[in-house]
Write a protein that holds these residues in place. Structure first.
Motif, PDB file in Angstrom:
ATOM      1  N   PRO A   2       0.817  -1.228   0.000  1.00 43.47           N
ATOM      2  CA  PRO A   2       0.000   0.000   0.000  1.00 43.47           C
ATOM      3  C   PRO A   2       0.842   1.266   0.000  1.00 43.47           C
ATOM      4  O   PRO A   2       0.363   2.328   0.392  1.00 43.47           O
ATOM      5  CB  PRO A   2      -0.784  -0.137   1.308  1.00 43.47           C
ATOM      6  N   THR A   3       2.060   1.163  -0.464  1.00 45.18           N
ATOM      7  CA  THR A   3       2.998   2.286  -0.313  1.00 45.18           C
ATOM      8  C   THR A   3       2.713   3.507  -1.185  1.00 45.18           C
ATOM      9  O   THR A   3       3.311   4.555  -0.926  1.00 45.18           O
ATOM     10  CB  THR A   3       4.442   1.782  -0.515  1.00 45.18           C
ATOM     11  N   PRO A   4       1.828   3.459  -2.178  1.00 42.10           N
ATOM     12  CA  PRO A   4       1.521   4.735  -2.849  1.00 42.10           C
ATOM     13  C   PRO A   4       0.823   5.742  -1.945  1.00 42.10           C
ATOM     14  O   PRO A   4       0.763   6.910  -2.296  1.00 42.10           O
ATOM     15  CB  PRO A   4       0.606   4.329  -4.006  1.00 42.10           C
ATOM     16  N   THR A   5       0.299   5.261  -0.810  1.00 41.71           N
ATOM     17  CA  THR A   5      -0.496   6.171   0.027  1.00 41.71           C
ATOM     18  C   THR A   5      -0.138   6.049   1.508  1.00 41.71           C
ATOM     19  O   THR A   5      -0.904   5.511   2.302  1.00 41.71           O
ATOM     20  CB  THR A   5      -2.004   5.879  -0.134  1.00 41.71           C
ATOM     21  N   PRO A   6       1.033   6.579   1.878  1.00 43.59           N
ATOM     22  CA  PRO A   6       1.348   6.606   3.325  1.00 43.59           C
ATOM     23  C   PRO A   6       0.282   7.403   4.068  1.00 43.59           C
ATOM     24  O   PRO A   6      -0.113   8.481   3.615  1.00 43.59           O
ATOM     25  CB  PRO A   6       2.707   7.316   3.379  1.00 43.59           C
ATOM     26  N   PRO A   7      -0.170   6.878   5.207  1.00 42.90           N
ATOM     27  CA  PRO A   7      -1.279   7.547   5.905  1.00 42.90           C
ATOM     28  C   PRO A   7      -0.863   8.843   6.581  1.00 42.90           C
ATOM     29  O   PRO A   7       0.323   9.140   6.734  1.00 42.90           O
ATOM     30  CB  PRO A   7      -1.734   6.509   6.934  1.00 42.90           C
ATOM     31  N   ARG A  65       2.592  13.118   8.964  1.00 41.41           N
ATOM     32  CA  ARG A  65       2.697  14.212   9.933  1.00 41.41           C
ATOM     33  C   ARG A  65       3.795  13.937  10.959  1.00 41.41           C
ATOM     34  O   ARG A  65       4.427  14.866  11.460  1.00 41.41           O
ATOM     35  CB  ARG A  65       1.358  14.458  10.611  1.00 41.41           C
ATOM     36  N   ALA A  66       4.024  12.650  11.260  1.00 44.78           N
ATOM     37  CA  ALA A  66       5.115  12.316  12.185  1.00 44.78           C
ATOM     38  C   ALA A  66       6.471  12.488  11.497  1.00 44.78           C
ATOM     39  O   ALA A  66       7.471  12.808  12.136  1.00 44.78           O
ATOM     40  CB  ALA A  66       4.958  10.884  12.688  1.00 44.78           C
ATOM     41  N   HIS A  67       6.494  12.270  10.194  1.00 45.63           N
ATOM     42  CA  HIS A  67       7.759  12.348   9.445  1.00 45.63           C
ATOM     43  C   HIS A  67       7.571  13.160   8.172  1.00 45.63           C
ATOM     44  O   HIS A  67       7.606  12.623   7.071  1.00 45.63           O
ATOM     45  CB  HIS A  67       8.259  10.940   9.104  1.00 45.63           C
ATOM     46  N   PRO A  68       7.383  14.458   8.303  1.00 44.75           N
ATOM     47  CA  PRO A  68       7.148  15.274   7.095  1.00 44.75           C
ATOM     48  C   PRO A  68       8.318  15.221   6.118  1.00 44.75           C
ATOM     49  O   PRO A  68       8.147  15.572   4.944  1.00 44.75           O
ATOM     50  CB  PRO A  68       6.938  16.684   7.652  1.00 44.75           C
ATOM     51  N   GLU A  69       9.470  14.775   6.569  1.00 44.62           N
ATOM     52  CA  GLU A  69      10.620  14.689   5.658  1.00 44.62           C
ATOM     53  C   GLU A  69      10.419  13.604   4.601  1.00 44.62           C
ATOM     54  O   GLU A  69      11.217  13.499   3.666  1.00 44.62           O
ATOM     55  CB  GLU A  69      11.919  14.459   6.444  1.00 44.62           C
ATOM     56  N   ARG A  83       0.773   9.229  -3.531  1.00 41.33           N
ATOM     57  CA  ARG A  83       2.155   9.271  -3.985  1.00 41.33           C
ATOM     58  C   ARG A  83       2.975  10.369  -3.299  1.00 41.33           C
ATOM     59  O   ARG A  83       3.943  10.883  -3.864  1.00 41.33           O
ATOM     60  CB  ARG A  83       2.257   9.409  -5.515  1.00 41.33           C
ATOM     61  N   GLN A  84       2.630  10.725  -2.076  1.00 38.37           N
ATOM     62  CA  GLN A  84       3.278  11.825  -1.379  1.00 38.37           C
ATOM     63  C   GLN A  84       4.530  11.340  -0.655  1.00 38.37           C
ATOM     64  O   GLN A  84       4.632  11.434   0.554  1.00 38.37           O
ATOM     65  CB  GLN A  84       2.303  12.511  -0.424  1.00 38.37           C
ATOM     66  N   TYR A  85       5.482  10.786  -1.419  1.00 37.33           N
ATOM     67  CA  TYR A  85       6.737  10.380  -0.771  1.00 37.33           C
ATOM     68  C   TYR A  85       7.902  10.502  -1.737  1.00 37.33           C
ATOM     69  O   TYR A  85       7.732  10.499  -2.950  1.00 37.33           O
ATOM     70  CB  TYR A  85       6.633   8.958  -0.214  1.00 37.33           C
ATOM     71  N   ASP A  86       9.052  10.640  -1.138  1.00 32.82           N
ATOM     72  CA  ASP A  86      10.323  10.739  -1.849  1.00 32.82           C
ATOM     73  C   ASP A  86      10.951   9.344  -1.821  1.00 32.82           C
ATOM     74  O   ASP A  86      11.184   8.792  -0.746  1.00 32.82           O
ATOM     75  CB  ASP A  86      11.188  11.778  -1.119  1.00 32.82           C
ATOM     76  N   PHE A  87      11.239   8.789  -2.983  1.00 28.89           N
ATOM     77  CA  PHE A  87      11.764   7.424  -3.052  1.00 28.89           C
ATOM     78  C   PHE A  87      13.090   7.258  -2.298  1.00 28.89           C
ATOM     79  O   PHE A  87      13.467   6.157  -1.941  1.00 28.89           O
ATOM     80  CB  PHE A  87      11.982   7.001  -4.501  1.00 28.89           C
ATOM     81  N   ALA A  88      13.799   8.366  -2.118  1.00 31.88           N
ATOM     82  CA  ALA A  88      15.110   8.282  -1.470  1.00 31.88           C
ATOM     83  C   ALA A  88      15.037   8.390   0.041  1.00 31.88           C
ATOM     84  O   ALA A  88      16.055   8.251   0.718  1.00 31.88           O
ATOM     85  CB  ALA A  88      16.017   9.387  -2.025  1.00 31.88           C
ATOM     86  N   SER A  89      13.841   8.631   0.559  1.00 34.50           N
ATOM     87  CA  SER A  89      13.720   8.861   2.002  1.00 34.50           C
ATOM     88  C   SER A  89      14.058   7.608   2.801  1.00 34.50           C
ATOM     89  O   SER A  89      13.365   6.593   2.713  1.00 34.50           O
ATOM     90  CB  SER A  89      12.284   9.291   2.329  1.00 34.50           C
ATOM     91  N   PRO A  90      15.090   7.638   3.630  1.00 34.33           N
ATOM     92  CA  PRO A  90      15.399   6.441   4.448  1.00 34.33           C
ATOM     93  C   PRO A  90      14.279   6.140   5.434  1.00 34.33           C
ATOM     94  O   PRO A  90      14.001   4.986   5.718  1.00 34.33           O
ATOM     95  CB  PRO A  90      16.692   6.815   5.168  1.00 34.33           C
ATOM     96  N   VAL A  91      13.643   7.162   5.938  1.00 31.68           N
ATOM     97  CA  VAL A  91      12.516   6.931   6.860  1.00 31.68           C
ATOM     98  C   VAL A  91      11.396   6.192   6.132  1.00 31.68           C
ATOM     99  O   VAL A  91      10.845   5.214   6.634  1.00 31.68           O
ATOM    100  CB  VAL A  91      11.989   8.275   7.411  1.00 31.68           C
ATOM    101  N   TYR A  92      11.098   6.654   4.933  1.00 32.83           N
ATOM    102  CA  TYR A  92      10.000   5.999   4.239  1.00 32.83           C
ATOM    103  C   TYR A  92      10.395   4.603   3.784  1.00 32.83           C
ATOM    104  O   TYR A  92       9.577   3.677   3.812  1.00 32.83           O
ATOM    105  CB  TYR A  92       9.512   6.824   3.044  1.00 32.83           C
ATOM    106  N   ARG A  93      11.644   4.441   3.404  1.00 28.37           N
ATOM    107  CA  ARG A  93      12.108   3.102   3.042  1.00 28.37           C
ATOM    108  C   ARG A  93      11.873   2.109   4.187  1.00 28.37           C
ATOM    109  O   ARG A  93      11.422   0.988   3.964  1.00 28.37           O
ATOM    110  CB  ARG A  93      13.615   3.149   2.717  1.00 28.37           C
ATOM    111  N   GLU A  94      12.146   2.586   5.385  1.00 24.19           N
ATOM    112  CA  GLU A  94      11.972   1.711   6.546  1.00 24.19           C
ATOM    113  C   GLU A  94      10.492   1.329   6.726  1.00 24.19           C
ATOM    114  O   GLU A  94      10.159   0.156   6.935  1.00 24.19           O
ATOM    115  CB  GLU A  94      12.486   2.446   7.784  1.00 24.19           C
ATOM    116  N   HIS A  95       9.624   2.318   6.582  1.00 24.65           N
ATOM    117  CA  HIS A  95       8.192   2.026   6.734  1.00 24.65           C
ATOM    118  C   HIS A  95       7.675   1.199   5.564  1.00 24.65           C
ATOM    119  O   HIS A  95       6.768   0.377   5.724  1.00 24.65           O
ATOM    120  CB  HIS A  95       7.396   3.315   6.913  1.00 24.65           C
TER     121      HIS A  95
END
Ligand SMILES: [Zn+2]
Ligand SMILES: [Zn+2]
Ligand SMILES: [Zn+2]
Lengths: 669, 669, 669
Positions: C84-89, C94-98, C115-127
């Protein structure tokens, strides 16, 4: 004893822009020799080479530039050396990001191309002086150096103005120095209008991102401020070059139709002016008035001749309009130059066609006829890297001679003697008027350039030579003075024009003349403000015509149609030459005359041509009506007859080959 | 005892907008006297004068305004005094930059023009109340003051909504008050759709800069929130004025076709509504449906009559549609007014032609016929400074009377008695529907206004008077009710319409009617949701037609063509009047009828005209089919026959001069 | 033992995209049963359901998804489950605006859509890894699960690249790993050009907001970097799915003509590729070359067949072009699939017409003929909430079967056996070339796709089957290889092509072939760089033609006209087939041939068709010239004869109904 005083300059000289830092060093000697063999005398270098001169803060590397200069010198080439300030290097920008300018949308304009600096930045000013001094100390008296170019194309890429950072900080202080008190500023700007009165200098910001359009007086002063920052920036470099490089000229290469700063102010202190002439890109971006796709197509491979000629005449006139040999020492070209002359396709227009066969020669000949002492082609070899790989040079990417090279090789420059351009007609120009005009156009299809070029093109179509000069310039010697769009007329300007008319000059004014005060307001007694007595009339109505509307005009010269704009007058002393017929202006005065002054209220190419013909005849200015694309330009006792059409034309019993020219002695066509 | 209750108002009165603070004080007396001599009764002042009322924080300067009011009073002029809140001064903005609004691109909108505030700003609200109270305390009972205008043109320059700052902070709280729980909000918005569910109120931001388009329900509530902020902002001023200025009216001047807020909500609490009528600028920006350059050209100097009339009818209906004398005391004009009436060229459209001879009189007459009690011209004298120098006034820059002045001087207002506009036909309007419609147009050439105006213009072309009223307004007394684009139909609204039909009204609905719920979703049982029983049908298909596609429609009235939109129905109780022919909708129902309800699924000017003709005939509404540009409007027992064409027209055996009108008694043309 | 290996797949299978979380749970059983009854085998779910799987941080809710999967399983449906990664909740953003990406204008792209994410984000990669692991642990071996889709439509809404935040931070490190030293980078990019040389990796930023256009080499590497981030992001998910969900396929649904990343790189590691086919929206956004409103109108209700076919052929070739049963176990569909197939109107184009009768069947048949093993319709039921309410589904909002449902119900899929598509002609494609081409178009009307599609459409018009493959792919087995716009040719690529030609393939190249190096510069020895020997010629001139200019071309095949682009050659070993006539290229070579290699310098649909016809004939490739809108596609021994025209066509003695197809055995038409 420097070389710059030794060579006589009997005729047009040629040059090119070269970038030794872009090619392996083993190419330098053959390139310089090949340039000399081609007949080039000048080479302009180094304007983008800061990162090679100073690879790291304070670590200068002059070895390569020493070698380059010695190489050109050995080949007999004379060098125009540039200060490298259009391209501050990465290390400088990242150490001082406050150098970066801000665009009108509030975005910092980033490193990664060129011109990434705010002219008002004190930090950048310091580095500008430092690198200029370092270069001048090393090369100020180098025998290869004929002169200097400051920076490169001020204002290019919309960089004349920065809407934040250093400029935003400096703007209030500049205003305080100008106005002294906030009361004076609030009054001058009419800030009471929408409760925009300031109570502290620090409240004043650049006029961007305002909820609705900003106050035009606010805009006008911001534009003047930005222009002053450029003039200051350059003056600091010039002072250092004067000190350390005696006997060399200092110039700058101005851009086509650039409007971001007052060129007259910035030209002050230079020895002569140069400009960068890209006829095909110019046509795609600056269509002449009344023309559309048909004109762009007809002249797609040559450019529209009057657009180019206007720029020549404009830049020739920046320092007074009377170029002559010798100001920089006998035999030194005094300009104007074309510092960059398109010699193949450019890369920056939406479409970038190849020039027609003969176009490079024609452009060169026209440049001469309009006063150029040197034409320098851009660039020697097409770049194999980065932003401009699609741009042509005299050499191709693979170093073989491209089309332009061949045309230059075949050109006989001895037919182009230097000497004066002598015009009996002046077209007046003024950046303040331009800014005010275009800030409140009132008719989306009308602009200061459109209005001005309408008159200029009409004159060129009559075969008349023209000086484009400042609205406050000396008017003596002109039989006819044309003010197509000088909307700002101060009391002093009005007195200046009045004196010229009293001295016998014919004055022709376009609509909106003398509508505005120096502060950017309207004259409270209405148009023509302080010029009213001379004109003998007052404004009655102005009408902004949507593209599908036109307005008929009747008079002795026949019937005409106005588009885009029509204004009418209440005559007092003036007589009415043309009258509007039909519509809300029915029966009102369209063209009026009061002694030596004629005012044309309507925007109409044909009416303008007709009225100008009458005025020129009255003033005994000789005319030669010319067909489309055929033009005459005179210099140094010779006449350049040009055919800019892609087809042969028979004119005056003479067959003119497509895209060609002929030099006539004392010719009248 | 105040003057505001003393003068009877038997016929239309006139006024103008004046700016004493823009001119030297020696002009005040002659201006006021000249206004009175011209026949003006009202003068509106001071809406942009905050910096003169309070030049520095807390330092009020009332002297000039005292003098101005006394001057008008002495001349017999009645004053509409404005709160100056459209233009917070520099000292206030720089002290509290958090007042500034943010645009949808995330940029702070800057000081330097007007309307630089966020309606939700608590800081600005406080200052708004403070300056309102200060003014009301000083002038609330001044004999010259007839009434008040709050602020100026809410929403102008796209200022109804701020996408950051104070609005962003206030939005979650407003939502919490509306929904109570996040579950309720997430459900109402359908946030599950793209995992957009919120778990904390503070997570919710304005719906801008989202990666793809935002949730239309999110947008809808943000628009409602912004509208509520405006209503609150104004209500705070109104409460103070009511307290301190008894017996004076309070109004606001609304803008042409402004869509940034719910005008019905904002009008609540006002005594009557006024609006600002700029027919030529309107035409350049709001072309009528199906028209292009030809219509803009034909009506370039008058404006398109139905666009203007629609605004008159809309604003007349904001407070119920039944204007009548006396709500504010006998003899007080109750509106609607035209607070700003173009009387020469404007300055803000791409092209700004002069009005035709007679246009100012025609606009004034039309305003009367559509219910205006007062027409106030903008502006007295053309501004000599700042943003609007190209805008005309009744006086020119040089104080001579301009074209509009002459037309006003020659106008006999006694032919325009006040009284009711009595319409048998209502066109329904609703800002929620407008926002939903235009947020998801589905066909780029279709909009809520286009769809609504198609019906309105068809009615006007049949010579029928129309009330434009809220979709939930009282429908009694209407023979025909038209819902051209009411896409949001709640259960309550469906019941309300059903009752009206049961009471005998004919209802005509356009496409997409009752497609959406109050939350902005679609009805889960499909269009027509709660209206299905009344309509006796369900939606079958909708087709968004690209401009090069059309769709044939056949029926008893002939063959028609749809463009932009075609939707079809599955009939249950309804009968089919027209059927699609060809294409994917071949054979499907295009126009259906179920008793008193007719639904027209296709966007087609001619089909709409034909079907409406039938419905009106069935409802015994008298029609007078009119040629293009000829219009009839009725008020107070008189009929205004208008010719908006630039040429004379013969109609009904009568010659109508170009741009002219005639007032007929009990006229039917 | 999983179900995914048990079912044979003898012919095309069908599916749909369903969103159980959007509807009440009581709809789940009937929907699944209805899907099965309609003949669907697959259902794709859950790509936007993160907020329901994990309503709050770490609190998983699997109950609903357990039920959903069990429901589908009970009905006999096989499930494609999505991460479900096209749509982080909201809680995560809000916890990780980066995590949020930044657009090229420097604006943070906000939560509120998808699609509100940056593919390079290490935080998002982890989630991303965390939620993937959680899903895979729970459902990796669920019997309903046939396979997985990663995320959804990478790059949609211009999200492939983020110009700030995490991407800006990661970019320098990626460059350092690629280049090792700054000297290497500065040289590769040609940073000396405008003094753009870096002295520290941290000085390098994304190439946006530069004052003028950025260095194309800088852009090229930024695009490669962004592409690599997507590949890494997906690879992390794939690794987890491989570990925890053995025997299931993993795929991704690519988008039409998406150019934000290198699809070949991102496809690596997938089992097969799927794509999302929206023929009508595609036509509105991607008009074929040389076509305008007429083509958009003619195919408004079917889409232009070659645009669709090109995407089929492109996506079939991403993993090698040779799809075959069994790679995932006997009986498993190996793709390509159409994961989302338009089955009614879409909602995202400016105009969204209904499909023609028969279009859904035609699209399905074409998908099969071009290699699809599964066609899955988007979506089961039209959404009643949020952004896509105007989009159709197989069921309407009110759950009644919509047009597409009916067509699917009537479609006999047994006529569509799976098997190989066997093409003798390859069109080469390469994202690096695309990026370079379009970054410096030089002619505003020319693009990589336009140039490539010109060749592709010419081939389809000749009835020839085509593989679209990577420029470095295995070329064995192809009789003709076409490189329409491969401007980047490395030495290795040149050697690869040379080998293919030497092995007997005919190579046809378009203009600008082998103009650029892998670093994005031009070859210093000029076009064709390392391909020069094979071509036997060098570039002479290139001409960018404005739309009103054309260039004549003469040769044995007749006279043609170039538009947009014309380049000429200096032949060495090559012979000249066509010569330019007139203009600056007069007499120069337009089409040249050197043995097996033909180069076409001009952009001209008809010339390309003519030259290709000759080359195909030489190569013994069978051709069937087809009328407009009639197409042939072959698979598994059958030929699909298609008529895309809205009218019946008689072809080869056979009447073809409007918007229809016929399956022929071993058919040649
Ligand atoms: Zn340049
Ligand atoms: Zn206004
Ligand atoms: Zn999709």
């Amino acid at each position: 004893m420097t070389q710059s005083k030794s060579t006589p300059v009997p005729h047009l000289q040629l040059g090119s822009c070269d970038y030794p830092e872009h090619v392996p060093q083993d190419r330098w000697v053959p390139y310089a020799q090949q340039q000399k063999e081609l007949g080039l005398s000048y080479v302009r270098i180094a304007e983008f080479a800061w990162s090679r001169m100073e690879p790291r803060p304070g670590e200068y590397d002059w070895a390569w530039l020493d070698t380059a200069l010695d190489t050109y010198h050995a080949a007999g080439m004379r060098v125009v050396l540039c200060t490298p300030t259009p391209t501050p290097p990465a290390w400088l920008i990242r150490a001082h990001p406050e150098i970066l300018p801000m665009d009108a949308q509030g975005r910092v304009r980033e490193f990664g191309a060129r011109r990434q600096y705010d002219f008002a930045s004190p930090v950048y000013r310091e580095h500008s002086r430092r690198i200029t001094r370092a270069m001048a100390e090393r090369y100020g008296t180098h025998p290869a150096v004929a002169g200097w170019q400051t920076d490169n194309e001020f204002g290019c890429h919309n960089t004349a103005r920065s809407y934040g950072g250093a400029s935003a900080e400096a703007f209030p202080g500049w205003l305080e120095r100008k106005y002294g008190t906030l009361d004076a500023l609030n009054t001058a700007w009419g800030n009471v209008f929408w409760s925009m009165e300031y109570t502290d200098w620090a409240q004043i910001k650049p006029p961007n991102l305002t909820v609705a359009e900003p106050n035009p007086s606010h805009v006008l002063d911001f534009y003047r401020f930005a222009s002053a920052m450029i003039a200051e920036f350059q003056a600091e470099q010039v002072a250092i070059l004067r000190e350390l490089s005696p006997g060399r000229f200092v110039t700058h290469n101005f851009m086509i139709f650039e409007t971001g700063f007052d060129h007259y102010e910035v030209a002050k202190g230079l020895d002569f002016v140069t400009w960068d002439n890209y006829p095909l890109g110019m046509l795609e971006f600056f269509a002449p008035p009344g023309s559309g796709e048909d004109v762009k197509t007809h002249f797609a491979r040559t450019g529209q001749p009057d657009l180019i000629a206007f720029n020549h005449d404009l830049y020739r006139g920046l320092l007074g309009g009377k170029n002559a040999l010798g100001r920089n020492g006998a035999g030194t070209p005094n300009g104007p130059w074309v510092m960059e002359q398109q010699c193949g396709q450019v890369n920056w227009a939406p479409f970038n066609p190849l020039p027609a066969d003969g176009a490079v020669q024609l452009w060169t000949a026209q440049a001469w006829a309009h006063g150029a002492d040197v034409v320098s082609y851009f660039r020697w070899r097409a770049a194999t890297m980065a932003q401009e790989v699609m741009h042509s040079g005299l050499l191709r990417h693979d170093e073989t001679p491209d089309r332009g090279f061949t045309e230059v090789a075949e050109l006989d420059t001895t037919q182009f003697p230097v000497g004066e351009v002598s015009a009996k007609v002046a077209v007046l120009h003024d950046y303040d008027s331009l800014w005010l005009y275009d800030e409140q156009k009132h008719s989306a299809n009308l602009s200061y350039w459109t209005q001005t070029l309408t008159y200029y093109m009409a004159l060129r179509g009559l075969g008349v030579d023209v000086d484009v000069i400042h609205a406050d310039a000396d008017l003596s010697g002109y039989a006819v003075v044309v003010a197509p769009a000088i909307t700002l007329v101060s009391k002093e300007r009005a007195a200046h024009w009045t004196a010229a008319v009293q001295a016998g000059a014919k004055l022709v004014c376009g609509p909106r003349t003398a509508f505005r005060t120096p502060g950017g307001e309207t004259w409270a007694d209405g148009q023509f403000g302080p010029l009213s007595a001379l004109v003998g009339a007052k404004l009655l109505q102005y009408d902004s015509l949507r593209p599908t509307l036109s307005q008929k005009i009747d008079g002795d010269g026949g019937q005409f149609e106005a588009h885009a704009w029509a204004e009418s007058y209440r005559t007092q002393d003036a007589e009415t030459l043309y009258t509007y017929a039909g519509g809300p202006l029915d029966g009102q005065s369209a063209v009026i005359r009061n002694g030596g002054v004629t005012v044309i209220g309507a925007h109409s190419e044909k009416l303008v041509g007709s009225v100008l013909t009458g005025v020129l005849a009255d003033a005994d200015v000789s005319m030669t009506p010319l067909p489309d694309g055929v033009r005459l330009s005179r210099r140094a006792g010779r006449t350049l007859l040009q055919n800019w059409n892609p087809d042969a034309v028979t004119w005056n019993g003479r067959r003119l080959e497509p895209v060609s020219f002929t030099v006539l002695e004392n010719g009248n066509g």
